[in-house]
Design a protein around this motif. Structure first.
Motif, PDB file in Angstrom:
ATOM      1  N   ALA A  17       0.814  -1.213   0.000  1.00  0.00           N
ATOM      2  CA  ALA A  17       0.000   0.000   0.000  1.00  0.00           C
ATOM      3  C   ALA A  17       0.845   1.259   0.000  1.00  0.00           C
ATOM      4  N   LEU A  18       2.122   1.107   0.307  1.00  0.00           N
ATOM      5  CA  LEU A  18       3.012   2.257   0.221  1.00  0.00           C
ATOM      6  C   LEU A  18       3.296   2.623  -1.223  1.00  0.00           C
ATOM      7  N   ARG A  19       2.923   1.708  -2.165  1.00  0.00           N
ATOM      8  CA  ARG A  19       3.243   1.941  -3.573  1.00  0.00           C
ATOM      9  C   ARG A  19       1.994   2.002  -4.440  1.00  0.00           C
ATOM     10  N   ALA A  20       0.955   1.248  -4.076  1.00  0.00           N
ATOM     11  CA  ALA A  20      -0.244   1.213  -4.915  1.00  0.00           C
ATOM     12  C   ALA A  20      -1.407   0.714  -4.079  1.00  0.00           C
ATOM     13  N   PRO A  21      -2.649   1.010  -4.450  1.00  0.00           N
ATOM     14  CA  PRO A  21      -3.795   0.477  -3.731  1.00  0.00           C
ATOM     15  C   PRO A  21      -3.756  -1.041  -3.724  1.00  0.00           C
ATOM     16  N   PRO A  22      -4.035  -1.677  -2.607  1.00  0.00           N
ATOM     17  CA  PRO A  22      -3.927  -3.126  -2.509  1.00  0.00           C
ATOM     18  C   PRO A  22      -4.964  -3.817  -3.374  1.00  0.00           C
ATOM     19  N   THR A  23      -4.541  -4.860  -4.079  1.00  0.00           N
ATOM     20  CA  THR A  23      -5.458  -5.655  -4.897  1.00  0.00           C
ATOM     21  C   THR A  23      -5.695  -7.018  -4.290  1.00  0.00           C
ATOM     22  N   ARG A  24      -4.769  -7.463  -3.414  1.00  0.00           N
ATOM     23  CA  ARG A  24      -4.950  -8.746  -2.764  1.00  0.00           C
ATOM     24  C   ARG A  24      -4.380  -8.681  -1.367  1.00  0.00           C
ATOM     25  N   PRO A  25      -5.090  -8.058  -0.418  1.00  0.00           N
ATOM     26  CA  PRO A  25      -4.572  -7.968   0.942  1.00  0.00           C
ATOM     27  C   PRO A  25      -4.446  -9.343   1.563  1.00  0.00           C
ATOM     28  N   ALA A 133       5.600  -7.435   6.720  1.00  0.00           N
ATOM     29  CA  ALA A 133       5.845  -8.545   5.795  1.00  0.00           C
ATOM     30  C   ALA A 133       4.582  -9.169   5.239  1.00  0.00           C
ATOM     31  N   VAL A 134       3.410  -8.601   5.527  1.00  0.00           N
ATOM     32  CA  VAL A 134       2.166  -9.246   5.114  1.00  0.00           C
ATOM     33  C   VAL A 134       2.088  -9.451   3.607  1.00  0.00           C
ATOM     34  N   THR A 135       2.727  -8.594   2.832  1.00  0.00           N
ATOM     35  CA  THR A 135       2.710  -8.748   1.381  1.00  0.00           C
ATOM     36  C   THR A 135       3.314 -10.080   0.954  1.00  0.00           C
ATOM     37  N   GLN A 136       4.201 -10.621   1.775  1.00  0.00           N
ATOM     38  CA  GLN A 136       4.936 -11.842   1.413  1.00  0.00           C
ATOM     39  C   GLN A 136       4.244 -13.124   1.872  1.00  0.00           C
ATOM     40  N   PHE A 137       3.271 -13.010   2.779  1.00  0.00           N
ATOM     41  CA  PHE A 137       2.773 -14.209   3.458  1.00  0.00           C
ATOM     42  C   PHE A 137       2.077 -15.197   2.525  1.00  0.00           C
ATOM     43  N   ILE A 378      11.502  -3.308   3.712  1.00  0.00           N
ATOM     44  CA  ILE A 378      12.056  -3.809   2.461  1.00  0.00           C
ATOM     45  C   ILE A 378      11.125  -4.809   1.768  1.00  0.00           C
ATOM     46  N   LEU A 379      10.236  -5.435   2.554  1.00  0.00           N
ATOM     47  CA  LEU A 379       9.423  -6.530   2.027  1.00  0.00           C
ATOM     48  C   LEU A 379       8.122  -6.018   1.424  1.00  0.00           C
ATOM     49  N   ASP A 380       8.235  -5.066   0.490  1.00  0.00           N
ATOM     50  CA  ASP A 380       7.041  -4.583  -0.197  1.00  0.00           C
ATOM     51  C   ASP A 380       6.876  -5.334  -1.512  1.00  0.00           C
ATOM     52  N   ASP A 381       6.028  -4.827  -2.401  1.00  0.00           N
ATOM     53  CA  ASP A 381       5.705  -5.569  -3.617  1.00  0.00           C
ATOM     54  C   ASP A 381       6.829  -5.563  -4.644  1.00  0.00           C
ATOM     55  N   ARG A 382       7.932  -4.858  -4.377  1.00  0.00           N
ATOM     56  CA  ARG A 382       9.069  -4.868  -5.300  1.00  0.00           C
ATOM     57  C   ARG A 382      10.029  -6.008  -5.004  1.00  0.00           C
ATOM     58  N   ASN A 384      10.604 -10.127  -3.754  1.00  0.00           N
ATOM     59  CA  ASN A 384       9.992 -11.444  -3.613  1.00  0.00           C
ATOM     60  C   ASN A 384      10.817 -12.269  -2.634  1.00  0.00           C
ATOM     61  N   LEU A 385      10.346 -12.337  -1.404  1.00  0.00           N
ATOM     62  CA  LEU A 385      11.072 -13.066  -0.374  1.00  0.00           C
ATOM     63  C   LEU A 385      11.071 -14.563  -0.648  1.00  0.00           C
ATOM     64  N   THR A 386       9.989 -15.073  -1.197  1.00  0.00           N
ATOM     65  CA  THR A 386       9.890 -16.511  -1.449  1.00  0.00           C
ATOM     66  C   THR A 386      10.955 -16.981  -2.426  1.00  0.00           C
TER      67      THR A 386
END
Length: 746
Positions: A17-25, A133-137, A378-382, A384-386
């Motif tokens: 959400a720091l970069r774009a509106p969330p599409t899949r929270p 880190a929720v973006t990565q879960f 650091i773990l935003d949508d840019r 990929n931790l996986t």
């Protein structure tokens, strides 16, 4: 304060959400997060949406996943099912109270993927929940058996030792007793807790039996001792003592702690890209909502007070970060667990980039990953931790076992058109604009022509043999011209130092250490240097380390080679040695090896005579003079040269003097390249040393003839001078003409 109040809720939203509106929270196991108004088509993502997203995300994280193991009254470990399975009717939905046996649940979860997925446990930062880190879960839950630790945000008062013991005991239950390995991922404070847990497990199980397969430390707080947070956090927490009681029926203001703390986080958490996104969201918020600024401010600052109350932050900084740093850091050098650190180079909360370098040197088995343009979140949508964990050095899925090693001879591919265009446009064209190079080729009868039209393209191998100009300034010009004009990918046989990180500066193609194309966002290194570095221009455009075997295999496989027989002696020539050839002498040394190998595979040999580099620089001190420098400088250069691997297989390091002259650029001289008469080796018996030596002399003689002819012919070039040439080319937009072709055919 108004700006901080508007921006602050975004810091506690999912990093995407720091970069774009969330599409899949993140929806945990139940998909309970309500859709936001901003998901409606064309509706902007507003400040009010950010507040609601932050609150909803925290609520979702607190509810737990499909299975929750309560380790203590305030600490739990939550398992999250893969996304595709969350709609299944067979969801394991159970909470095991503190002290109860959960082994049957662990077995059921393991059986859902037939024990095919490695265990992964995520340890959160100081918030205790993992909001960053929720973006990565979701992706983590798809690839791994994913567990995350949750610590109650208001009531927990565990010590650092108790946290370590609690996590260790859980790993014993879920991994050790199940005879399984586990990956430990710690972010921020979790990156300080993870090594402590690994150390305790080592003590419990023994280093050889530890259940920890590997650790991933994201902006780890092992660097906490280098910051001032141990001073500032208690001061911030003390602001709670001046909070006012709310009067019923009045609109209360944010507390001093939430305001000052929010401002501190606003200045340290976002990186530059996230900050721009915050500004973008603010500017797109409708004017009508901006009138509700006070309400938004109060609610947004309340997020901090609710999820990291002042007394909690004081306890955690003093009893977790301070104590943990003192406990963990002195012991890191004995921790042998394979470790990957991930550091944002714009982290303003912790000195994470420097910490990654420190841990590489300190820990026995550590690799650091530095991420450009990334901060503490650091773990935003840019990112990929996986995939990063899958490709980690500890290789959780065994992908690297039996992996075929890259063969630079047989596996290399010709650069794509885009790669060629990028290299030419960004690095070769500037040289062309300065040097206005002229290319000539020669027919079988010895007659010269403009351009490279007479350069052969045989069915078999092709070998270009060139003089090595001063500092190797012309390499990119030759390679690019052959690719663009004739579609010939000439593979240079380069000095070993190129592949050890050396770089021929200014040659139009960067060396082995430099990447092709724009700067890479991610770089990795370990004790041995860069890990999996992006290929430099040398490798991308086919350069291989010069060696008899590599040259033999190039010719054997029918490829095109580019060889400089004069080597280091020629490229670092001395004063008054312009355009001299320093090839091995066939009479004295019996050296004609490149001809013998070429003849064995019926290669065509084309000499290249190159002129211009020596006239574009002034040698202040040549190699001999550099070695005689006082104050130990000369001795240092001599030692460095003797420790540089020789390019010649039959010479010692001390025989090849790798000492560059001290040069200063002068007015750029025009460059000329004469591709000489081709030599067909099909009629030469490679076993006939006499015949090979004679052909060697003929090739060298043709190259020498090209040098002599062009040195004379260029005196008739009306645009040899830099100023006249530049003036004509700037006005006409074309390369200035040169001498008449007859000057080369006299």
């Amino acid at each position: 304060m108004v700006f901080v109040g508007r921006a602050f809720p975004l810091l506690f939203a999912a990093p995407a959400a720091l970069r774009a509106p969330p599409t899949r929270p993140y929806r945990g196991a139940r998909g309970s997060l309500a859709p936001l108004r901003s998901t409606v088509e064309d509706a902007p993502f507003t400040l009010r949406d950010a507040v609601e997203l932050s609150k909803s995300t925290y609520r979702d994280l607190s509810k737990g996943s499909c299975f929750v193991a309560h380790a203590t009254p305030t600490i739990s470990f939550q398992y999250t099912r893969p996304v595709a399975e969350r709609s299944s009717d067979e969801i394991i939905s159970e909470a095991i109270p503190h002290g109860a046996d959960a082994s049957h649940i662990y077995e059921e979860i393991r059986d859902t993927h037939d024990n095919a997925k490695p265990l992964l446990l995520y340890l959160p930062g100081l918030d205790g929940q993992g909001i960053s880190a929720v973006t990565q879960f979701d992706d983590l839950s798809n690839a791994f058996e994913f567990w995350r630790m949750r610590i109650d945000p208001t009531h927990d008062r565990s010590s650092f030792s108790e946290l370590t013991m609690t996590v260790s005991n859980f790993i014993q239950d879920v991994a050790t007793k199940q005879n399984r390995k586990l990956i430990l991922v710690g972010e921020s404070f979790g990156g300080l807790l993870a090594p402590s847990v690994a150390m305790r497990l080592d003590a419990m199980s023994g280093k050889e039996e530890t259940p920890v397969l590997g650790m991933v430390l994201v902006n780890p707080a092992t660097s906490f001792f280098k910051t001032n947070w141990s001073t500032w956090a208690p001061i911030l927490a003390s602001l709670r003592h001046i909070e006012q009681e709310e009067e019923q029926g009045t609109l209360s203001l944010p507390t001093p702690y939430s305001v000052i703390g929010g401002m501190a986080l606003s200045m340290t958490i976002p990186d530059s890209s996230q900050f721009r996104s915050i500004l973008d969201i603010m500017t797109k918020t409708p004017a009508a909502e901006l009138q509700d600024a006070l309400g938004v401010m109060r609610e947004s600052f309340g997020i901090l007070a609710d999820n990291l109350p002042a007394q909690v932050i004081e306890h955690r900084v003093s009893n977790w970060c301070n104590v943990g740093s003192q406990v963990v850091n002195p012991r890191l050098s004995q921790l042998h667990v394979p470790t990957l650190t991930i550091s944002g180079d714009e982290d303003n909360m912790l000195p994470s980039k420097e910490e990654g370098d420190r841990l590489v040197e300190l820990m026995p088995d550590c690799t650091s990953m530095s991420v450009r343009d990334a901060g503490h979140f650091i773990l935003d949508d840019r990112f990929n931790l996986t995939s990063t964990i899958i490709d980690a050095p500890f290789d959780p899925f065994g992908k690297k076992k039996g992996e075929k090693k890259y063969d630079p001879i047989s596996d290399w591919k010709v650069p794509t058109d885009d790669e060629i265009r990028e290299a030419v446009d960004s690095r070769v064209k500037p040289l062309r604009n300065l040097l206005s190079p002229q290319f000539f080729s020669t027919g079988k009868d010895g007659k010269r022509f403009m351009g490279l039209g007479k350069v052969p393209t045989p069915d078999g191998p092709l070998l270009f043999v060139a003089n090595h100009q001063l500092i190797g300034l012309d390499l990119g010009l030759i390679i690019a011209e052959l690719l663009e004009q004739r579609g010939i990918a000439a593979r240079g046989l380069a000095h070993p130092i190129v592949f050890q990180g050396g770089n021929a500066v200014g040659n139009g193609f960067r060396g082995g250490a430099g990447p092709t194309g724009p700067p890479q966002r991610i770089t990795k290194r370990n004790k041995d240097g860069l890990v999996d570095p992006p290929p430099g221009d040398f490798q991308t455009f086919g350069a291989v380390m010069v060696s008899p075997r590599n040259f033999y295999r190039l010719m054997q496989s029918g490829q095109t080679g580019l060889l400089f027989p004069g080597g280091v002696r020629e490229v670092f020539h001395g004063k008054g040695e312009d355009y001299e050839l320093f090839w091995p002498d066939t009479e004295m040394d019996g050296k004609s090896d490149f001809v013998r190998v070429a003849a064995k595979f019926n290669a065509t040999i084309v000499p290249i005579s190159a002129v211009g580099a020596a006239d574009s620089a002034n040698i202040l001190l040549d190699a001999e003079e550099m070695l005689n420098l006082p104050l130990g400088l000369g001795d240092s250069l001599r030692n460095s040269s003797e420790n540089t691997i020789s390019a010649r297989f039959d010479a010692s390091n001390s025989d090849e003097r790798f000492v560059p002259p001290l040069v200063v650029p002068s007015i750029p001289a025009r460059h000329y390249f004469v591709f000489g008469k081709p030599f067909d080796t099909s009629a030469i018996d490679h076993g006939d040393r006499g015949a090979c030596a004679e052909l060697y002399r003929e090739v060298k003689g043709e190259l020498r003839r090209g040098l002599d002819d062009v040195l004379v012919a260029r005196t008739k070039d009306p645009f040899k001078g830099f100023a006249q040439r530049m003036a004509v080319e700037r006005v006409s937009g074309k390369t200035a003409p040169t001498f008449a072709l007859e000057e080369l055919n006299r």
